[in-house]
Design a protein around this motif. Structure first.
Motif, short mmCIF file in Angstrom:
data_model
loop_
_atom_site.label_atom_id
_atom_site.label_comp_id
_atom_site.label_asym_id
_atom_site.label_seq_id
_atom_site.Cartn_x
_atom_site.Cartn_y
_atom_site.Cartn_z
N TYR B 14 0.84 -1.20 0.00
CA TYR B 14 0.00 0.00 0.00
C TYR B 14 0.87 1.25 0.00
N THR B 16 1.04 3.44 2.00
CA THR B 16 1.58 3.69 3.33
C THR B 16 2.85 2.89 3.59
N ASN B 40 -6.88 -10.73 12.00
CA ASN B 40 -7.09 -9.36 11.52
C ASN B 40 -5.82 -8.83 10.87
N GLY B 41 -6.00 -8.19 9.72
CA GLY B 41 -4.85 -7.58 9.06
C GLY B 41 -3.96 -8.55 8.32
N ALA B 42 -4.42 -9.78 8.14
CA ALA B 42 -3.58 -10.79 7.48
C ALA B 42 -3.45 -10.54 5.98
N GLY B 43 -4.45 -9.88 5.40
CA GLY B 43 -4.41 -9.60 3.97
C GLY B 43 -5.53 -10.27 3.19
N LYS B 44 -6.52 -10.79 3.89
CA LYS B 44 -7.63 -11.48 3.22
C LYS B 44 -8.39 -10.52 2.30
N THR B 45 -8.81 -9.39 2.87
CA THR B 45 -9.59 -8.43 2.09
C THR B 45 -8.76 -7.89 0.93
N THR B 46 -7.48 -7.64 1.18
CA THR B 46 -6.61 -7.13 0.13
C THR B 46 -6.58 -8.11 -1.04
N GLN B 85 -16.57 -6.76 2.86
CA GLN B 85 -16.65 -6.89 4.31
C GLN B 85 -17.44 -5.75 4.94
N HIS B 192 -13.91 -15.31 10.28
CA HIS B 192 -13.19 -15.46 11.53
C HIS B 192 -13.77 -16.63 12.31
N1 ATP Z 1 -6.28 1.19 2.09
C1 ATP Z 1 -5.23 0.78 2.80
N2 ATP Z 1 -4.15 1.58 2.94
C2 ATP Z 1 -3.09 1.18 3.65
N3 ATP Z 1 -3.00 -0.01 4.26
C3 ATP Z 1 -4.02 -0.85 4.17
C4 ATP Z 1 -5.21 -0.50 3.43
N4 ATP Z 1 -6.07 -1.51 3.51
C5 ATP Z 1 -5.47 -2.46 4.24
N5 ATP Z 1 -4.26 -2.07 4.65
C6 ATP Z 1 -3.31 -2.84 5.47
O1 ATP Z 1 -3.03 -4.05 4.81
C7 ATP Z 1 -2.98 -5.13 5.73
C8 ATP Z 1 -3.99 -6.20 5.32
O2 ATP Z 1 -5.30 -5.70 5.49
P1 ATP Z 1 -6.57 -6.49 5.07
O3 ATP Z 1 -7.74 -5.58 5.19
O4 ATP Z 1 -6.34 -7.14 3.77
O5 ATP Z 1 -6.65 -7.60 6.22
P2 ATP Z 1 -7.76 -8.68 6.53
O6 ATP Z 1 -7.08 -9.99 6.52
O7 ATP Z 1 -8.91 -8.52 5.62
O8 ATP Z 1 -8.17 -8.31 8.00
P3 ATP Z 1 -9.60 -8.41 8.74
O9 ATP Z 1 -9.74 -9.81 9.21
O10 ATP Z 1 -9.45 -7.47 9.88
O11 ATP Z 1 -10.64 -7.99 7.78
C9 ATP Z 1 -3.23 -4.53 7.10
O12 ATP Z 1 -1.98 -4.31 7.69
C10 ATP Z 1 -3.90 -3.22 6.81
O13 ATP Z 1 -3.58 -2.27 7.79
#
Ligand code: ATP
Ligand code: MG
Lengths: 253, 308
Positions: B14, B16, B40-46, B85, B192
Motif C-alpha cells: 500500500y 503507506t 485481523n490484518g492478514a491480507g484477506k480483504t486485500t 466486508q 473469523h
Molecule cells: N487502504 C489501505 N491503505 C493502507 N494499508 C491498508 C489499506 N487496507 C489495508 N491495509 C493494510 O493491509 C494489511 C492487510 O489488510 P486487510 O484488510 O487485507 O486484512 P484482513 O485480513 O482482511 O483483516 P480483517 O480480518 O481485519 O478484515 C493490514 O496491515 C492493513 O492495515
C-alpha cells in the motif's frame, strides 16, 4: 462497449433526481424569478439598453450560465462523491466497465439535469422579458457543451474531495465569483479599461459571451474565441478524468 | 482440471508502505468452496479486492477463468460477484432499484424474474420497495449479497458474510451458499468463525501477515494436523506424574484427578495400548476415559501463533 452499464448508471442517477423533481423544478423557477424582479425590473428599468438589447433580456444568457455552471458542478460532484463516501463505489470499481462508460453515465446524468434546468430558466425568463434567440443551434451547442464540460469538472471535484467541505469549496470560492465577475450581469465594456484586460483571464467571460452571442448576436469577445476557450476547458477536464482512471487517483489503492 | 482462478506471485504494497501481501500463489478450483482464514490484518480483504478489481496489485498475475484481471478485465469481472466486508449500501434507494442497478452495471439485460428469485431466496422480497435506510443491519448485508447475485456470477466472493449476522440467519446463509455451489458457482469466503470454515469449506487457506502459510483440503487438514487427546479420569488423584511415564509427555489436569495424553493420529504407533499397560503395572486405576479430536480452531491457533 457496455451500454447497459451506462444506462444503469444514468438511470440510477436520474432516478435520484426524479424523487426530488418538484424541488428541482421549483427552486430554479423561484430563483430566476427573483433575479428578474430585482435585476430585470427594479434595477433593469433604470438601466439603458446594452447594444440595443434591454437589460432584462441581456441578463438571460448570463443567468442561465450561472445556474448551469453551479448545478453541473454540484450534481456531478455529489453523484460520484456519495458512492465514494458510502463505500458503494466498490461495485463500480469491480464491474466490467471502462472509465469511458463510468464517466458517460455519471457526467451524462449530471449534464442532462443541467440542460433541463437551463430550459426551465429560459422558459421562466420568458414570463418576465421578451427575448429572441438569433442562433438557436448555437444556443443548444453552447448549452450542451457547457453542461458537459462543467459536469466533467464537477466529477473531478467529486473524486478529489475527501470531505463535504472540499465539495463546496470550489463552487463557492471559485465558480460563483468568476461567474459574477464574468459579465453575466453586465457587458465588460462597462468596466474601467484595466479591469477589461484582467477580466479576459476569466474563462467564464468566454462562456457567457459565446452564449449571449447565440441569443442576440452581440458579444464582448469574438465567438470563435468563446468556442475555442470552452472547448479547451472541455479537453482539459477530459484529460484529467482520463488521468484519474489511468492512475486510479483517489479511487483505487 | 484448469483452475478457475490462478494467482501467481501476487504482491501488494500500500501507499503507506504496508506489505499487505508477500508473493501469493494460489489456485482456486471451479465449483469449490474455498475458505480463507487468518487473523485481523492478514491480507484477506486485500487479496479479494485485487482479484475483483477494487485494489490495484503491486506485482504478479491473476487470471480468472483464463482472463487476466487487468488486460481482460471485462471478461474476468463479468464472472465475479463481490460481497465486501464493510456494509456499504445506497441508503436512500430502494432494494429493488439497487439490485437492478447492479445487474445493469455488469452488462446484463433487465431480468425481473431473476431479481425476484434472488430477493426471495434471501427473504428480501417483502422489502423490495423499502428504502435501504429502513432495513436492519442483517438485511442490509443480505441486500449486498443480492446485489452480488443479481448479475449471475460464476464466482462469488464473500468477505466475512456472516459478521454481525444472527445464528439463524447464518445457518440460512450457509444453506444458500451450498445451493449456489450445487448450481456450479465457485465460492471464496473469508471468515473469523472457524466453525464456518469447518462446516462449509472444501478447502482451506490460512493467511498470516500477508503470507499464505497453508492450503489444504479441509478433511486432509483435519487429519494431518489433527491431534487427539485421551483423557483418563483417575480413581484417586495423583500429586505428580511418575518418572517412568515421562516419555508419554502426560499432563495432569483437574487437580490431579485426570491424566491427559496428546497423540498424533497420523503416527503408526499411537502408544495408547502401551500407555494403558504401563498404568496398569503402576497400579494407577481410572474410572473413565474420553478422546477428543482437535478442531480447526485449535489447528488455526497453533498455526498462526507459530507458523512453521
Ligand atoms: N487502504 C489501505 N491503505 C493502507 N494499508 C491498508 C489499506 N487496507 C489495508 N491495509 C493494510 O493491509 C494489511 C492487510 O489488510 P486487510 O484488510 O487485507 O486484512 P484482513 O485480513 O482482511 O483483516 P480483517 O480480518 O481485519 O478484515 C493490514 O496491515 C492493513 O492495515
Ligand atoms: Mg478483511
Amino acid at each position: 462497449m457496455n451500454f447497459l452499464a451506462i444506462r444503469a448508471i444514468y438511470r440510477f442517477e436520474l432516478a435520484r433526481w426524479f424523487r426530488t423533481l418538484v424541488q428541482s423544478i421549483i427552486s430554479p423557477v423561484i430563483s430566476t424569478s427573483l433575479y428578474f424582479v430585482v435585476f430585470g425590473s427594479a434595477i433593469g428599468s433604470r438601466m439603458s439598453a446594452i447594444d440595443g438589447v434591454s437589460y432584462g433580456a441581456f441578463i438571460v444568457p448570463g443567468l442561465m450560465m450561472l445556474a448551469i455552471l453551479t448545478e453541473s458542478i454540484s450534481n456531478a460532484s455529489f453523484g460520484i462523491y456519495i458512492p465514494k463516501w458510502t463505500g458503494t463505489i466498490y461495485q463500480v470499481l469491480s464491474a466490467p466497465v471502462s472509465a469511458f462508460e463510468v464517466v458517460t453515465g455519471y457526467v451524462g446524468a449530471a449534464a442532462t439535469k443541467s440542460i433541463c434546468l437551463g430550459v426551465i430558466i429560459l422558459a421562466t425568463a420568458r414570463v418576465f422579458v421578451p427575448y429572441e434567440i438569433a442562433h438557436p443551434i448555437w444556443t443548444i451547442a453552447f448549452l450542451v457543451l457547457t453542461s458537459v464540460t462543467f459536469s466533467l469538472f464537477g466529477f473531478i471535484i467529486g473524486i478529489w474531495a475527501d470531505g463535504f467541505e472540499k465539495l463546496q469549496i470550489v463552487p463557492i470560492l471559485v465558480i460563483t465569483p468568476l461567474t459574477f465577475l464574468g459579465g453575466s450581469f453586465y457587458s465588460i465594456s462597462m468596466l474601467p479599461p484595466i479591469w477589461q484586460k484582467i477580466t479576459l483571464f476569466n474563462p467564464v467571460v468566454y462562456l457567457v459571451n459565446g452564449f449571449r452571442w447565440s441569443f442576440y448576436g452581440i458579444s464582448d469577445v469574438s465567438v470563435g474565441t468563446s468556442l475555442g476557450m470552452t472547448l479547451l476547458f472541455f479537453f482539459v477536464c477530459l484529460g484529467i478524468v482520463w488521468w484519474i482512471f489511468r492512475t486510479g487517483y483517489k479511487l483505487k489503492q | 482440471m484448469k483452475p478457475i482462478i490462478s494467482i501467481q506471485n501476487l504482491t501488494k504494497t500500500y501507499a503507506t508502505g504496508v506489505h499487505a501481501l508477500k508473493p501469493i500463489n494460489l489456485e482456486i478450483h471451479a465449483g469449490e468452496i474455498f475458505a480463507l482464514l487468518g487473523p485481523n490484518g492478514a491480507g484477506k480483504t486485500t487479496l479479494i479486492s485485487i482479484i475483483c478489481g477494487v485494489v490495484n496489485p503491486s506485482g504478479g498475475v491473476v487470471k480468472v477463468d483464463g482472463n487476466d484481471i487487468i488486460r481482460d478485465y471485462r471478461a474476468s469481472r463479468t464472472k465475479i460477484g463481490l460481497v465486501p466486508q464493510e456494509l456499504a449500501t445506497d441508503t436512500f434507494e430502494t432494494v429493488w432499484a439497487t439490485v437492478q442497478f447492479s445487474r445493469g452495471l455488469f452488462g446484463k439485460p433487465d431480468n425481473p424474474a431473476h431479481l425476484e428469485k434472488v430477493l426471495r431466496d434471501l427473504s428480501l422480497w417483502e422489502k423490495k420497495d423499502a428504502k435501504i435506510q429502513t432495513l436492519s443491519g442483517g438485511m442490509k448485508r443480505r441486500v449486498m449479497i443480492a446485489k452480488a447475485l443479481s448479475h449471475e456470477p460464476k464466482i462469488l466472493f464473500l468477505d466475512e458474510p456472516t459478521a454481525g449476522v444472527d445464528v439463524t440467519l447464518r445457518r440460512e446463509m450457509w444453506a444458500m451458499v451450498r445451493t449456489l455451489r450445487e448450481a456450479g458457482v465457485t465460492i471464496i469466503l473469508t471468515t473469523h468463525y472457524i466453525e464456518e470454515a469447518e462446516e462449509m469449506a472444501d478447502r482451506i487457506g490460512v493467511i498470516s501477515k500477508g503470507e499464505l502459510i497453508l492450503v489444504e483440503e479441509k478433511s486432509a487438514l483435519m487429519t494431518k494436523l489433527g491431534k487427539k487427546q485421551l483423557t483418563l479420569q483417575l480413581q484417586s488423584p495423583l500429586d505428580a506424574i511418575p518418572e517412568s511415564l515421562a516419555p508419554y509427555k502426560l499432563e495432569l489436569a483437574d487437580k490431579g484427578q485426570a491424566l491427559v495424553y496428546t497423540f498424533d493420529t497420523q503416527a503408526t504407533e499411537t502408544g495408547i495400548a502401551a500407555l494403558l499397560k504401563r498404568l496398569n503395572e503402576l497400579g494407577i486405576d481410572f474410572k473413565d476415559l474420553q478422546t477428543r479430536q482437535s478442531s480447526l480452531e485449535d489447528i488455526f491457533v497453533s498455526l498462526v501463533s507459530n507458523p512453521s
